[in-house]
Design a protein around this motif. Structure first.
Motif, PDB file in Angstrom:
ATOM      1  N   ALA A   1       0.864  -1.306  -0.134  1.00 43.94           N
ATOM      2  CA  ALA A   1       0.062   0.157  -0.017  1.00 43.94           C
ATOM      3  C   ALA A   1       0.950   1.341   0.000  1.00 43.94           C
TER       4      ALA A   1
ATOM      5  N   ARG B   1      -4.233   7.116  -1.993  1.00 42.53           N
ATOM      6  CA  ARG B   1      -3.811   5.629  -1.705  1.00 42.53           C
ATOM      7  C   ARG B   1      -3.838   4.811  -2.860  1.00 42.53           C
ATOM      8  N   ASN B   2      -2.884   3.748  -2.579  1.00 35.17           N
ATOM      9  CA  ASN B   2      -3.025   2.737  -3.764  1.00 35.17           C
ATOM     10  C   ASN B   2      -2.722   1.403  -3.083  1.00 35.17           C
ATOM     11  N   TYR B   3      -3.501   0.396  -3.439  1.00 40.05           N
ATOM     12  CA  TYR B   3      -3.320  -0.959  -2.706  1.00 40.05           C
ATOM     13  C   TYR B   3      -2.983  -1.996  -4.003  1.00 40.05           C
TER      14      TYR B   3
ATOM     15  N   ASP C   1      -3.897  -5.556  -5.218  1.00 42.69           N
ATOM     16  CA  ASP C   1      -5.066  -6.310  -5.385  1.00 42.69           C
ATOM     17  C   ASP C   1      -5.252  -7.427  -4.362  1.00 42.69           C
ATOM     18  N   SER C   2      -4.281  -7.994  -3.807  1.00 37.76           N
ATOM     19  CA  SER C   2      -4.420  -8.987  -2.705  1.00 37.76           C
ATOM     20  C   SER C   2      -4.701  -8.600  -1.383  1.00 37.76           C
TER      21      SER C   2
ATOM     22  N   LYS D   1      -6.753  -5.269  -0.836  1.00 36.28           N
ATOM     23  CA  LYS D   1      -7.834  -4.335  -1.018  1.00 36.28           C
ATOM     24  C   LYS D   1      -8.966  -4.795  -0.386  1.00 36.28           C
ATOM     25  N   GLY D   2      -9.484  -4.074   0.342  1.00 38.50           N
ATOM     26  CA  GLY D   2     -10.709  -4.239   1.117  1.00 38.50           C
ATOM     27  C   GLY D   2     -10.625  -4.733   2.523  1.00 38.50           C
ATOM     28  N   ARG D   3      -9.294  -5.069   2.799  1.00 34.54           N
ATOM     29  CA  ARG D   3      -8.768  -5.726   4.116  1.00 34.54           C
ATOM     30  C   ARG D   3      -7.754  -4.700   4.966  1.00 34.54           C
TER      31      ARG D   3
ATOM     32  N   THR E   1      -5.733  -1.013   5.343  1.00 38.13           N
ATOM     33  CA  THR E   1      -5.999   0.404   5.025  1.00 38.13           C
ATOM     34  C   THR E   1      -4.534   1.228   5.647  1.00 38.13           C
TER      35      THR E   1
END
Length: 114
Positions: free
Chosen positions: A49, A57-59, A61-62, A64-66, A68
């Protein structure tokens, strides 16, 4: 001299949470792009991240959603909140700072296991 000091790693069960912190010194933190990377045994270091000085912010793919990423410019600190952790998140997590040059912390171990 730029220093990045990570903390907050440890052993956690699958589905658990951890919050990593990275305290920066010797750098103009407010204008520095920050990031978290990780390296699992036998694998290359990979970005997890990033957060720019402007707050974008960038994350991966593995995560994302988990996960922050956030920053507190008053404390010269960047955070990584990790929720719903999986065994494949096990790695050494490194803090990264980019301002004219690239700087790295010493890393903190995160182990997700039952």
């Amino acid at each position: 001299q730029v220093q990045l000091v990570e903390s907050g790693g440890g052993l956690v069960q699958p589905g658990g949470s951890l919050r990593l912190s990275c305290a920066a010194s010797g750098i103009r933190f407010s204008i520095t792009d920050m990031g978290w990377y990780r390296q699992a045994p036998g694998k290359q270091r990979e970005p997890v991240a990033t957060i720019t000085s402007g707050g974008s912010r960038n994350y991966a793919d593995s995560v994302k959603g988990r996960f922050t990423v956030s920053r507190d410019n008053a404390k010269n600190t960047v955070y990584l909140q990790m929720n719903s952790l999986k065994p494949e998140d096990t790695a050494v997590y490194y803090c990264n700072a980019v301002l004219h040059n690239v700087y790295w912390g010493q890393g903190t171990q995160v182990t997700v296991s039952s």
